[in-house]
Design a protein around this motif. Structure first.
Motif, short mmCIF file in Angstrom:
data_model
loop_
_atom_site.label_atom_id
_atom_site.label_comp_id
_atom_site.label_asym_id
_atom_site.label_seq_id
_atom_site.Cartn_x
_atom_site.Cartn_y
_atom_site.Cartn_z
N VAL A 1 52.63 39.13 71.26
CA VAL A 1 52.25 40.21 72.18
C VAL A 1 52.02 39.65 73.58
CG1 VAL A 1 50.62 42.07 72.66
CG2 VAL A 1 51.25 41.55 70.31
N THR A 2 51.40 38.48 73.67
CA THR A 2 51.19 37.87 74.98
C THR A 2 52.54 37.61 75.65
OG1 THR A 2 49.24 36.81 74.06
CG2 THR A 2 49.96 36.04 76.19
N GLY A 3 53.51 37.16 74.87
CA GLY A 3 54.85 36.97 75.41
C GLY A 3 55.44 38.26 75.92
N ALA A 4 55.24 39.33 75.15
CA ALA A 4 55.76 40.64 75.55
C ALA A 4 55.11 41.08 76.86
CB ALA A 4 55.51 41.66 74.45
N VAL A 5 53.80 40.85 76.98
CA VAL A 5 53.09 41.24 78.20
C VAL A 5 53.61 40.41 79.39
CG1 VAL A 5 50.85 41.27 79.34
CG2 VAL A 5 51.03 41.99 76.97
#
Lengths: 248, 287, 289
Positions: free
Chosen positions: C108-112
């Motif tokens: 999710v951090t990557g997506a953000v």
């Protein structure tokens, strides 16, 4: 009454506690002593299941609280922690007002009435012998208190949810001698109403305040008995070595 | 014994918050997935060798984005060539030379201010200062210089962070051997900040690639094929600016999506590269 | 010999000092240029007429230069983006900082991070072709390019700032606070929202202010979805922001019209400076906590 039966605890694959058996008496102070890393703190944190929060912890055996195993499905961990309160090594008041610190627990458990909360706050602060020092500044931030006051506030916060048992994890290790003796006096006065289990590094402290003492070494409970007896004529050689300062 | 559990009210509160958290995280991820997939699906079929390798021609009524690709590349190279020495130098000054706390505070405050200024304002001032006052006209170099100012704080910050990890004892060791200040910096300090400079470069490339508002009035929107030095003096549009014009002014959505897909793939690659490089540096620091 | 070496060191020191001062020079340059080029139009139009005039007709024979529509659009647009973006970003941040398993957190951090890296014009493009028609159909409007569409795009664009800064703030809450709450019988979720979040409130406030700064400064994505007519703001009307007012006329403007655009940029700059000051206030307080 807390009865521990054949309890073992693992962090991942390494075993931290080996076959602990103990019967902790009500309305008395039980001290857990032993060198660093002997498992006494781990044991204490098992009693209110704070170890649940650490990933990879596995526990076998039983801890009976009022004759029910605290790991059984009949126990709700949140209610358990309400009944078995805890005071930590480092004073850890929330960064909010003194009043809100004390009211936090009761509010969490559903008490909304202002009058009731006022009453609980006063009673708890009186119970922890800090009421007179803070009565005029209940709305001030708790972090403005001295270390010793903060620790008594934390005790008051634990009392506010009306526990039966109070676990104390080296509650005076971060405090000066005067604050320490205040906490010790407080502990002695609290044992009339509460069962207290205290982890301490300080053997004088154990002698001064506790009724029973358990000596832990390398994950095993070596000896458990009346404090007087443990410190005057221990049965186990290892206990004797420890209390005479030969190691640890 | 009847099991005592927490009240229904509390359960409801907890359940609601838990649900809202999962929902929010799902919305965030869903948005990313949707945008990425949508752009790729709409864009990739429109990417052709012809599009990538030609320039637009009114005679053939064809559109090629080679000039825009090259302009983007030129502007990244030009901006980095200038911003790296300046930004890293400023960071070295702050950590190695500056004794006056006031100067440090002022420089750090202005760097923070700079990173909060919107790109449209950079574009405007870049146009006034570089294009008009410095008489560079609308040109890639004016755009690159504007981007230099925009990206200064990034390079400064990443370099400073890596300089802080150079142990004080190294510097003392070099001084102890009789090295002068500059020699110490050149031999001991600067090699230690390579990590930070590389990280800063990757972040800056990402930012330059996505920048449009600051380039609109500084670098312009021409699509002419040029060599590097020729291009710097002439106006030229980068991929983002080209996307804007094809979509907004000409309604060429196929081309716009092709460019968007290219930008998206590059952004993905840059993010992966940044994560990879970050992990490598972290590991190296531990050893 | 020694003197020569000393001189050399002094020169090097001077070079680094100059490099360090380029940032200061840049900020001064921007401030001075905006003030110098922004003041003349305000003086000619009159500050009251300029700031509170509701008519922007820059190319009429009898032009009027009132930028209240732009100011209000920027304020409403930003407020709307905050109202939508902050709850989603904040709840995502609590999830990431406290609940998400490590693998999902990385993902999710990557997506953000990707959300932060997508160019504005790509947001604008997707907005033009998905959001604008969607809004038109959903609300049965003649045109979907309006303030509402701009708000949605801005809300998405400020998510990464809000999430990243909030996660950092939430992760730096001392574990002791959370332990104390759990030991009182509060559940983890209650603990996060009643102890961790209040303890991280300065950092979360900074995240919101950062989001405000991003939203008010965004130009290209907004220009593509907001319709770009100088109306007084209304949710389903075509509107123009401070940023897009500058962007849309700069290329063909001259004379007083161009000077008025500089004045708009000056107003935007003042807003940003105010936001920066607020941001610094919260960041400082969050460090002290």
């Amino acid at each position: 009454m807390i009865k521990v039966r054949d309890m073992c605890l693992w962090y991942g694959s390494s075993q931290a506690l080996h076959h602990i058996n103990m019967e902790i008496p009500d309305k008395a102070i039980t001290a857990l002593i032993g060198p660093s890393g002997c498992g006494k703190s781990t044991f204490l944190k098992s009693l209110n299941r704070m170890n649940d929060l650490i990933p990879g912890v596995k526990i076998t055996g039983e801890i009976l609280y009022n004759d029910t195993d605290i790991f059984s499905s009949a126990i709700d961990v949140n209610n358990l922690r309400k009944e078995i309160g805890m005071v930590f090594q480092k004073p850890n008041p929330f960064p909010m007002s003194i009043y809100d610190n004390i009211a936090y627990g009761p509010r969490t458990h559903g008490i909304k009435s202002r009058a009731k909360l006022d009453d609980i706050v006063e009673r708890s602060l009186r119970g922890a012998a800090i009421w007179d020092e803070v009565r005029d500044r209940l709305k001030k931030n708790a972090l403005g208190l001295s270390g010793g006051q903060q620790q008594r506030l934390c005790i008051a916060r634990a009392l506010a949810v009306e526990p039966d048992v109070l676990l104390m994890d080296e509650p005076t290790s971060a405090l000066d001698p005067i604050s320490t003796s205040k906490i010790e006096e407080l502990a002695i006065s609290l044992k009339e109403k509460y069962t207290i289990i205290i982890v301490t590094h300080n053997m004088q402290q154990a002698v001064r305040i506790s009724d029973k003492t358990a000596f832990f070494l390398m994950g095993e409970m070596i000896e458990f008995g009346d404090t007087e007896k443990i410190f005057s004529m221990p049965e186990d050689k290892r206990t004797e070595d420890y209390i005479t300062g030969r190691f640890g | 014994m009847e099991k005592q559990t927490i009240s229904g009210k509390r359960k409801f509160y907890i359940g609601t918050l838990r649900f809202l958290m999962y929902l929010s995280a799902a919305i965030t991820c869903g948005l990313v997935l949707f945008i990425v997939i949508y752009v790729l699906i709409k864009g990739i079929p429109n990417i052709s060798w012809e599009l990538l390798s030609t320039q637009p021609s009114y005679i053939d009524k064809s559109i090629g984005i080679l000039p825009d690709i090259l302009n983007t590349l030129y502007i990244i190279i030009a901006a980095l060539l200038i911003v790296i020495p300046v930004g890293a130098g400023a960071a070295v000054y702050l950590t190695e030379y500056a004794k006056n706390k006031k100067i440090v505070a002022i420089i750090e405050y202005t760097a923070e201010t700079l990173s909060g200024i919107p790109s449209i304002i950079f574009g405007l001032v870049g146009m006034l200062f570089f294009c008009e006052f410095m008489n560079m006209k609308t040109s890639l170099i004016a755009g690159a210089l504007t981007l230099v100012i925009m990206n200064l704080p990034t390079i400064m910050r990443t370099t400073q962070e890596s300089l802080k990890t150079v142990p004080q004892s190294y510097r003392e060791g070099a001084f102890g051997l009789g090295a002068g200040k500059w020699r110490t910096i050149r031999t001991v300090v600067l090699p230690g900040c390579i990590d930070g400079i590389i990280t800063g470069c990757i972040l800056s490339i990402g930012r330059i690639l996505g920048e449009s508002a600051a380039l609109l009035f500084t670098a312009g929107s021409a699509h002419v094929l040029n060599g590097f030095f020729q291009a710097l003096g002439d106006p030229g549009s980068t991929l983002t600016v080209a996307l804007y014009f094809y979509a907004k002014e000409r309604g060429e959505f196929g081309v716009a999506f092709a460019i968007a897909a290219i930008l998206m793939i590059l952004t993905l690659l840059i993010n992966l590269l940044a994560a990879f490089v970050g992990a490598v540096f972290k590991k190296r620091r531990k050893i | 010999m020694k003197k020569k070496k000393q001189l050399f060191e002094t020169i090097i020191h001077g070079v680094f000092l100059i490099l360090g001062l380029i940032t200061v020079g840049s900020v001064l340059l921007i401030t001075i240029y905006l003030i110098i080029s922004g003041i003349p139009a305000i003086r000619e139009i009159g500050i009251i007429d300029f700031l509170f005039g509701t008519q922007w007709k820059s190319t009429d024979a009898e032009p009027s230069f009132g930028i209240l529509p732009f100011i209000l659009t920027s304020v409403y647009g930003t407020a709307g983006a905050v109202v939508i973006g902050v709850p989603v970003g904040f709840l995502t941040a609590v999830y990431l900082a406290k609940i998400a398993p490590p693998k999902i957190k990385t993902l999710v951090t990557g997506a953000v991070g990707l959300l932060a890296g997508i160019p504005s014009v790509v947001y604008g493009l997707v907005g033009m072709l998905v959001l604008v028609p969607g809004v038109r159909v959903l609300f049965n409007l003649p045109d979907g390019a309006n303030l509402f569409s701009a708000i949605i795009v801005l809300a998405i664009m400020i998510l990464p700032s809000i999430i990243n800064v909030s996660v950092t703030a939430l992760e730096s809450v001392p574990k002791e606070y959370e332990d104390a709450s759990l030991a009182l019988g509060a559940t983890p979720v209650e603990t996060y929202f009643k102890v961790s979040v209040p303890a991280a409130k300065s950092g979360i406030a900074a995240a919101v202010v950062l989001g405000v700064g991003r939203a008010i400064g965004e130009a290209m994505a907004v220009i593509m979805v907001s319709g770009n007519v100088a109306n007084m703001p209304s949710l389903f009307q075509s509107v123009r922001f401070l940023t897009t007012a500058v962007a849309s006329e700069m290329s063909y403007s001259a004379g007083l019209q161009q000077q008025a655009l500089f004045s708009i940029a000056l107003v935007l700059f003042l807003f940003i400076m105010l936001i920066n000051a607020t941001l610094n206030f919260f960041l400082k307080r969050s460090k002290e906590d």
